[in-house]
Design an enzyme around this catalytic site. Structure first.
Site, short mmCIF file in Angstrom:
data_model
loop_
_atom_site.label_atom_id
_atom_site.label_comp_id
_atom_site.label_asym_id
_atom_site.label_seq_id
_atom_site.Cartn_x
_atom_site.Cartn_y
_atom_site.Cartn_z
N ASP A 73 0.82 -1.21 0.00
CA ASP A 73 0.00 0.00 0.00
C ASP A 73 0.86 1.26 0.00
O ASP A 73 0.61 2.19 -0.78
CB ASP A 73 -0.93 -0.01 1.22
CG ASP A 73 -2.03 1.03 1.11
OD1 ASP A 73 -1.76 2.20 1.40
OD2 ASP A 73 -3.15 0.68 0.74
N ALA A 93 -4.95 2.22 -0.90
CA ALA A 93 -4.63 1.54 -2.16
C ALA A 93 -5.13 0.10 -2.13
O ALA A 93 -5.69 -0.40 -3.12
CB ALA A 93 -3.13 1.60 -2.42
N ASP A 94 -4.93 -0.58 -1.03
CA ASP A 94 -5.42 -1.95 -0.90
C ASP A 94 -6.94 -2.01 -1.02
O ASP A 94 -7.50 -2.87 -1.71
CB ASP A 94 -5.01 -2.53 0.45
CG ASP A 94 -3.64 -3.20 0.41
OD1 ASP A 94 -3.40 -3.98 -0.51
OD2 ASP A 94 -2.82 -2.94 1.31
N LYS A 95 -7.63 -1.10 -0.32
CA LYS A 95 -9.08 -1.18 -0.28
C LYS A 95 -9.73 -0.76 -1.59
O LYS A 95 -10.68 -1.41 -2.07
CB LYS A 95 -9.61 -0.37 0.90
CG LYS A 95 -9.31 -1.05 2.23
CD LYS A 95 -9.93 -0.34 3.41
CE LYS A 95 -9.13 0.87 3.82
NZ LYS A 95 -9.62 1.45 5.09
#
Length: 406
Positions: free
Chosen positions: A141, A169-171
């Site tokens: 992330d 960024a991950d989500k």
């Protein structure tokens, strides 16, 4: 396994770990898909992140993998790979977060899975598309926030590059993977065709950041820099009041006229540069600063009452602990509390509401490999086959259920 909600009857083989992929498959599970969490002998790394519900059951893991079933296979063993391919013949979706070279070494590419099940939706979710020079590069992330321009945008506001305090960024990439999987399932429902899809974190966040910040660079030749000035203004932040903080957005001309009334129209508001939305946008940093000076003169409660009564967007500045007792979230039943072998758990709930096919949180994440024997038996494996896989180390099953950490 019987399901509930919109995705009842959909079976997902989930080989993802950490946050991006598990967030996608958590939502699939919440809405009725049977999600089989396939882990190696060591398990998902987030199992070890504190605070712990039980040994190898970190809170983030327990929430992200709720409602899933647990299968642990040592995929470096050919018999484990063969078992997974056999299981894939019964699945609708296969999703993994391994780099392209790693999944190829395991012999679990789209071609391998499609040979077992031509209707399968096969999702690659990883840092970078295979089609570019960054393919197979490591991605987290923080690094993706940096590469996508997001951290640099914070420099305009804070004086130095900075990361978001949530793993955005991950989500966002997990949500992108979710809609990609659902669109591929819709295509299959219409045509009978499975397909391969790919979601890269870097490409996802470049799109996410540039949706508003492409700005003048939308044109060729460019008519300005790729930055949306209002969003990146150093003065765009919660305003200090006489006794705390407040979030307020005096944006439209209607907001502006209302604010002039409730603020008793100080002299600076007469400036013609601030008369219209267009002219205010050209001087956004200065106007944010002037609004801040005005809001500092009264208390948060005074401003919240005055601004909300005037129809101006304004809100308190909550911290994450405030969300746990927010009256609106309580009224809509956002949090779901359940008893489990780890004690009583409180899950952040589902933001989408369905009148006919509501989702449901069905329990905590599985212990490593806890459902392995049952999953294989349901897929047609005989008792002797399962015993052989277990004895040879291809199938890992827990010695006993994990108990809560005191």
């Amino acid at each position: 396994m019987a399901g509930h909600g919109t995705l009842a009857g959909i079976r997902v083989l989930d080989l993802t770990s950490v946050l991006m992929g598990p967030f996608c498959t958590q939502i699939l599970a919440d809405h009725g898909a049977e999600v089989i969490k396939v882990e190696g002998p060591e398990g998902d790394t987030t199992r070890q992140l504190p605070v712990m519900a039980a040994p190898a059951m970190g809170a983030m893991f327990t929430n992200l993998n709720r409602g899933k079933r647990g299968l642990s296979l040592d995929l470096k063993r050919p018999e484990a790979r063969a078992a997974l391919l056999r299981l894939a013949a019964t699945a609708d979706v296969f999703i993994h977060a391994m780099r392209a070279d790693a999944i190829e070494r395991l012999g679990l590419t789209y071609a391998d899975l499609a040979a077992a099940n031509p209707r399968i939706v096969y999702a690659n979710v990883y840092g970078f598309s295979r089609r570019g020079p960054y393919a197979n590069g490591p991605a987290y992330d923080d690094t993706i926030q940096a590469m996508s321009g997001m951290a640099a945008l914070q420099e305009r506001m804070q004086g130095a590059p900075a990361y978001s305090a949530t793993l955005v960024a991950d989500k966002v990439s997990g949500l992108t993977a979710l809609y990609a999987v659902l669109m591929a399932l819709l295509h299959r429902a219409r045509t009978g065709e499975g397909q391969e899809i790919e979601v890269g974190m870097f490409e996802t966040m470049a799109n996410f950041v540039l949706t508003d910040h492409v700005n003048g660079a939308l044109f060729e030749p460019p008519r300005g820099e790729p930055v949306y000035g209002r969003a990146a203004s150093p003065n765009r932040r919660p305003y200090r009041t006489a006794d705390g903080w407040i979030a307020a957005l005096i944006y439209t001309d209607k907001h502006w006229r209302a604010f002039r009334r409730v603020a008793d129209e100080p002299a600076w508001m007469q400036d013609p540069r601030f008369a219209t939305l267009g002219s205010r946008a050209q001087h956004i940093g200065e106007i944010y600063g002037r609004i801040g000076e005005t809001l500092a003169r009264r208390t948060t409660a005074d401003w919240l009452a005055a601004l909300n009564d005037a129809g101006i967007p304004a809100a308190p500045v909550n911290d994450t602990a405030d969300l746990l007792h927010d009256p609106h979230l309580e009224a809509v039943g956002f949090f779901v509390e359940q008893e489990s072998r780890y004690g009583r758990l409180r899950y952040p709930g589902m933001p989408a509401w369905f009148s006919r096919t509501p989702g449901r949180i069905t329990g905590p994440a599985p212990a490593l490999g806890q459902d392995g024997r049952a999953i294989l038996a349901e897929a047609g494996f005989g008792a002797a086959e399962i015993a052989d896989l277990e004895a040879g180390g291809a199938l890992i099953v827990p010695a006993a259920p994990a108990e809560a950490v005191p």
